[in-house]
Design a protein around this motif. Structure first.
Motif, mmCIF file in Angstrom:
data_model
loop_
_atom_site.group_PDB
_atom_site.id
_atom_site.type_symbol
_atom_site.label_atom_id
_atom_site.label_comp_id
_atom_site.label_asym_id
_atom_site.label_seq_id
_atom_site.Cartn_x
_atom_site.Cartn_y
_atom_site.Cartn_z
ATOM 1 N N LEU A 193 0.839 -1.189 0.000
ATOM 2 C CA LEU A 193 0.000 0.000 0.000
ATOM 3 C C LEU A 193 0.880 1.248 0.000
ATOM 4 C CD1 LEU A 193 -3.029 0.896 0.398
ATOM 5 C CD2 LEU A 193 -2.544 0.916 2.836
ATOM 6 N N PHE A 195 1.106 4.802 1.156
ATOM 7 C CA PHE A 195 0.367 5.408 2.270
ATOM 8 C C PHE A 195 1.002 6.717 2.712
ATOM 9 C CE2 PHE A 195 -1.170 5.606 6.697
ATOM 10 C CZ PHE A 195 -2.521 5.317 6.501
ATOM 11 N N HIS A 212 -3.738 8.852 4.100
ATOM 12 C CA HIS A 212 -4.227 8.802 2.720
ATOM 13 C C HIS A 212 -3.682 7.531 2.075
ATOM 14 C CE1 HIS A 212 -5.334 10.649 -1.227
ATOM 15 N NE2 HIS A 212 -4.326 9.908 -1.639
ATOM 16 N N ALA A 213 -4.574 6.607 1.698
ATOM 17 C CA ALA A 213 -4.177 5.334 1.099
ATOM 18 C C ALA A 213 -4.489 5.379 -0.394
ATOM 19 C CB ALA A 213 -4.914 4.178 1.769
ATOM 20 N N VAL A 214 -3.475 5.349 -1.217
ATOM 21 C CA VAL A 214 -3.648 5.485 -2.662
ATOM 22 C C VAL A 214 -4.409 4.287 -3.219
ATOM 23 C CG1 VAL A 214 -2.455 5.695 -4.876
ATOM 24 C CG2 VAL A 214 -1.546 6.856 -2.851
ATOM 25 N N GLY A 215 -5.525 4.580 -3.908
ATOM 26 C CA GLY A 215 -6.299 3.535 -4.566
ATOM 27 C C GLY A 215 -7.234 2.759 -3.678
ATOM 28 N N GLU A 216 -7.354 3.124 -2.400
ATOM 29 C CA GLU A 216 -8.228 2.408 -1.475
ATOM 30 C C GLU A 216 -9.460 3.239 -1.155
ATOM 31 O OE1 GLU A 216 -7.836 -0.707 -0.432
ATOM 32 O OE2 GLU A 216 -5.983 -0.863 -1.612
ATOM 33 N N LYS A 217 -10.452 2.577 -0.573
ATOM 34 C CA LYS A 217 -11.672 3.264 -0.116
ATOM 35 C C LYS A 217 -11.869 2.977 1.363
ATOM 36 C CE LYS A 217 -14.085 3.273 -4.555
ATOM 37 N NZ LYS A 217 -15.314 2.883 -5.275
ATOM 38 N N PRO A 218 -12.014 4.008 2.216
ATOM 39 C CA PRO A 218 -11.872 5.421 1.840
ATOM 40 C C PRO A 218 -10.411 5.754 1.608
ATOM 41 C CG PRO A 218 -12.102 5.235 4.202
ATOM 42 C CD PRO A 218 -12.252 3.846 3.661
ATOM 43 N N GLU A 219 -10.151 6.604 0.647
ATOM 44 C CA GLU A 219 -8.769 6.969 0.345
ATOM 45 C C GLU A 219 -8.192 7.822 1.470
ATOM 46 O OE1 GLU A 219 -6.716 7.528 -3.886
ATOM 47 O OE2 GLU A 219 -7.970 9.240 -3.318
ATOM 48 N N LEU A 220 -9.000 8.738 2.006
ATOM 49 C CA LEU A 220 -8.588 9.575 3.129
ATOM 50 C C LEU A 220 -9.131 8.986 4.423
ATOM 51 C CD1 LEU A 220 -7.135 12.162 3.972
ATOM 52 C CD2 LEU A 220 -9.244 13.419 3.560
ATOM 53 N N PHE A 222 -7.916 6.399 5.888
ATOM 54 C CA PHE A 222 -7.786 4.938 5.851
ATOM 55 C C PHE A 222 -7.126 4.490 7.145
ATOM 56 C CE2 PHE A 222 -5.969 0.865 4.630
ATOM 57 C CZ PHE A 222 -6.988 0.296 3.873
#
Length: 357
Positions: A193, A195, A212-220, A222
């Motif tokens: 990840l 991050f 903030h996790a790039v490409g994940e939901k929720p991105e912010l 996380f």
């Protein structure tokens, strides 16, 4: 020994520090501005004239002492004034920018010594890895370890803080402080990840990293549990630029939340009425609040429906909220809204079924 108005913890010292900061800023200000600086930041919002405010006498003395020290060191005429006694304003016009710097430094050294003493006394509250990392090779750490071994701390925690991966806590703190992007391997994910770490949060003895996790939901916002983290490394800032959290984001994010989790249906915070049918339980919840939004709707007493008291809180209905209510046992019941009552009806029915023969 020279008098130092910046040392101590009383209101006088706070007024002295603010007075001096105002003066060396070389801008016009009044005593009302100093009074407001401690809480309101706007003198127009003072409840009454500054002379009627609480601790006005200490403000006058502190300001007078600072002016006297400046005139003693810089010379008479270093303070410009205008207006009458009721609306008097002041401004520093002396040559040196920080003439009382030596007294400020002496105060700062004393503050640091006080902080170091606090760290020694409260070592039982902090995770061992935190102390080992930041006090490495210092005499302070030797003192702390000696006192911990003897059980001679003044502050301790009831929570076992020797958790899985707790040794990574200081490094994650530094990654947040230094705005480093991380490459994280996490137990529930096959791929690493990317991050951007924003804040560390402890709840019920467990640590969580939000960011903030790039490409994940929720991105912010996380959420990563520290004990499920496999490994992490820094990504060069030339490859990925750090993305900070919007200003005030996490204050709002946690405002109506018990714990750290987000409810699955993403419903907003809701006003919940909780009835307490036990006097001792009522006193417990009154002093140890379920949430900062808690207010008393009905004090404990005799009513048509029996003896009880009602509280209201505004929170998100997440797992931690449900667990917190269930933890309090039969002396407490959710009254409204109905959809929240239904959650507890199902939970308690399912729990009861587990104990049937």
């Amino acid at each position: 020994m020279r008098f130092n108005p910046f040392e101590g913890k009383k209101a006088y010292v706070k007024f002295a520090r603010v007075s001096y900061s105002r003066l060396i800023a070389r801008e016009w200000f009044s005593l009302a501005d100093i009074m407001a600086d401690l809480k309101l930041k706007d003198s127009s919002k003072l409840p009454f004239l500054v002379s009627k405010c609480d601790k006005y006498g200490e403000l006058k003395k502190a300001f007078s002492d600072i002016v006297h020290l400046l005139e003693e060191k810089v010379g008479k005429g270093c303070i410009d004034t205008e207006g009458n006694n009721r609306c008097k304003r002041f401004r520093y016009i002396g040559a040196p920018d920080n003439p009382l710097e030596d007294l400020q430094n002496a105060s700062a050294i004393k503050d640091l010594r006080t902080y170091a003493q606090f760290c020694e006394d409260s070592a039982g509250f902090f995770p061992s890895s935190w102390l080992d990392y930041f006090f490495e090779d210092t005499l302070d750490l030797l003192k702390i370890k000696r006192r911990r071994k003897l059980g001679d701390q003044y502050i301790a925690s009831s929570v076992d803080r020797e958790l899985t991966n707790i040794e990574w806590l200081p490094m994650l703190y530094e990654a947040i402080r230094d705005k480093c992007v991380l490459k994280i391997k996490y137990k529930s994910m096959e791929e690493p990840l990317v991050f951007h770490p924003h804040i560390l949060k402890e709840y019920n003895g467990r640590w969580f990293l939000f960011g903030h996790a790039v490409g994940e939901k929720p991105e912010l916002a996380f959420n990563i549990a520290l004990d499920r983290l496999v490994e992490f490394s820094e990504i060069s800032p030339t490859k990925v630029q750090y993305i900070p959290a919007p200003k005030g984001f996490y204050s709002d994010f946690f405002k109506y939340k018990i714990g750290v989790s987000v409810n699955k249906d993403k419903k907003p915070a809701v006003d919940i009425i909780i009835r307490v049918r036990n006097f001792r339980m009522f006193n417990l919840i009154e002093t140890k609040k379920l949430h900062s939004s808690q207010i008393i709707l009905k004090p404990y007493g005799e009513y048509k429906e029996g003896r009880y008291g009602d509280f209201a809180i505004k929170v998100e209905v997440n797992n931690e909220f449900i667990g917190r209510i269930l933890q309090m046992g039969a002396g407490l019941v959710v009254i409204s809204p109905e959809w929240v009552r239904e959650i507890f009806k199902k939970r308690t029915t399912n729990m009861a079924a587990l104990y049937k023969d």
